[in-house]
Design an enzyme around this catalytic site. Structure first.
Site, PDB file in Angstrom:
ATOM      1  CG  ASP A 146      -3.775   5.018  -3.467  1.00 35.71           C
ATOM      2  OD1 ASP A 146      -2.926   4.298  -2.693  1.00 35.71           O
ATOM      3  OD2 ASP A 146      -4.864   4.992  -3.195  1.00 35.71           O
ATOM      4  CG  ASP A 172      -2.011   1.053   1.248  1.00 34.16           C
ATOM      5  OD1 ASP A 172      -2.079   1.656   0.130  1.00 34.16           O
ATOM      6  OD2 ASP A 172      -2.701   1.404   2.287  1.00 34.16           O
TER       7      ASP A 172
END
Ligand SMILES: *[C@@H]1O[C@H](CO)[C@@H](O)[C@H](O)[C@H]1NC(C)=O
Ligand SMILES: *[C@@H]1O[C@H](CO)[C@@H](O)[C@H](O)[C@H]1NC(C)=O
Ligand SMILES: *[C@@H]1O[C@H](CO)[C@@H](O)[C@H](O)[C@H]1NC(C)=O
Length: 412
Positions: free
Chosen positions: A284, A104
């Protein structure tokens, strides 16, 4: 500038089927890495992404306002995990127990214990802190330990801070997270709260001299099935075999709340029409789609003629509209990156995985849920990153992109 592969220790986490053995070639350490698409209902993909966008914003705002995020502060829709996930096998302890962790870039704590329980060994030291983080896709809280973390074949980091979950929600099927976002996202996650950051895995690899540049580079390739071999994560350097031309960089934006993440300034044109003037947003890996501010999204929808599909929540095109679809140009750091018509559509092989019809043409651009001007006006998610090599450079406070052999490929 970037050291060549010969000057740096590269750790490559290759996205590959989980059964593949660890492979060492030259100075690269390649770790089995699995990808999966998990969408459980109509609109699931879009809802998960929007919930994540909302949670990232709320998390940044809470931090900027000095609010302590408690484990009760679950933000957004109670969704489960992300629609497209990347997991790496990471060892903790000595002898190491292997955990399947989500990669992440939008969070920076590394933690285990959601699925497989933490196994203490002689290298495990409990601190006096509790640790908690909320995500768009869940939350965890637990205890902080320092322990030896192993990435790849025998590359170890001693004394790495890790969270050990006593409670987690939204991580079914995974053991935790390998957080590779900016280190400041860890501030406020410990209690009693010291307002200091917890060095990430990348920070520790760098400070201990294992890697010579404090950066992470990501290579994704467009997926063709629900679980396939298609990319790698590199710590400490870039892998020139994964991109074409040069990497161009954009300074991290100073605009909040995008500045809390891997945030950049960028403008977006559809053909020659500006749909989003230069504004701040983020890059992201945990967001699947390309999300843009509502006003930009409505300009995109009008320009393409697309209609909202009530099965998937995505925009849908007819074949004739697709044949007329123009490129999107993302301009950042003075360079324009072209997302071709083919790159703007969801891979048809995965249509049924998102509740679509086999031959439907669905667009990967969607609505972030608020108008532009709010400091986080776009998210270049996975469907952007599978077309461009990306570099998250902590040392020089910048994000880089380069074209790849998939940038202009017709794969969908
Ligand atoms: C897929 O997501 C659902 C909830 O959305 C979860 O219950 C399930 O375990 C997930 N499956 C996998 C394989 O991750
Ligand atoms: C990004 O945009 C903001 C707002 O226009 C501006 O203040 C800033 O200088 C720009 N560049 C960076 C690197 O933040
Ligand atoms: C979805 O769209 C189809 C046709 O476009 C329509 O027949 C159906 O009623 C719609 N369903 C909902 C729940 O809106």
């Amino acid at each position: 500038m970037f050291p060549t592969a010969a000057l740096t220790t590269l750790l490559l986490l290759a996205l590959s089927v989980a059964s593949k053995p660890v492979v060492i070639r030259e100075s690269h350490v390649t770790l089995p890495f699995a990808k999966s698409v998990n969408v459980t209902g109509a609109h699931d993909l879009v809802n998960k992404d929007k919930a994540r966008a909302k949670a990232l914003r709320a998390r940044a705002e809470a931090k900027l306002n000095g609010a302590q995020l408690s484990d009760d502060a679950v933000i957004g829709i109670p969704v489960e995990n992300q629609a497209v996930v990347y997991t790496a096998n990471v060892g903790v302890g000595s002898p190491a127990t292997t955990y399947s962790l989500l990669i992440d870039t939008g969070s920076s704590n590394t933690w285990v214990g959601a699925g497989k329980s933490y196994v203490k060994t002689s290298t495990s030291t409990q601190t006096s802190n509790r640790v908690s983080v909320t995500y768009g896709s869940g939350s965890f809280s637990g205890t902080e330990f320092t322990d030896t973390v192993t990435l790849g074949s025998g590359l170890t980091i001693s004394g790495q801070s890790i969270g050990v979950a006593s409670r987690s929600q939204g991580f079914d099927g995974f053991d935790g997270i390998l957080g590779i976002g900016p280190v400041d996202l860890t501030v406020g996650t410990l209690s009693p709260g010291t307002n200091t950051a917890i060095p990430t895995v990348t920070d520790n690899l760098f400070s201990k001299g294992t890697i010579t540049s404090n950066l992470v580079a990501v290579s994704f390739e467009p997926p063709t099935s629900e679980a396939d071999t298609n990319g790698e994560l590199t710590f400490g350097g870039t892998d020139s075999s994964k991109f074409t031309g040069s990497i161009t960089f954009s300074s991290l934006t100073s605009t909040s709340p995008a500045s809390e993440f891997w945030g950049i300034n960028q403008s977006i044109k559809y053909g020659s029409t500006t749909i989003l003037s230069t504004t701040a947003g983020i890059v992201d890996t945990g967001t699947t789609l390309v999300l843009i501010a509502s006003d930009a999204f409505s300009r995109y929808r009008s320009a393409t003629g697309a209609t909202e599909d009530n099965q998937t929540g995505l925009l849908k095109l007819t074949t004739a509209q697709f044949n007329n679809l123009q490129s999107l140009f993302f301009t950042t750091g003075g360079t324009s990156f072209e997302l071709t018509a083919n790159a703007q559509i969801w891979p048809r092989a995965l249509n049924s995985a998102i509740g679509g019809t086999a031959n439907g043409i669905y667009l990967i651009v969607n609505d972030i849920g608020s108008d532009s001007g709010e400091g986080l006006d776009f998210i270049n998610g996975f469907t952007f990153l599978e077309r461009f090599y990306s570099v998250f450079d902590t040392a020089n406070k910048r994000v880089g992109f380069a074209t790849t052999s998939f940038t202009h490929a017709t794969t969908n």
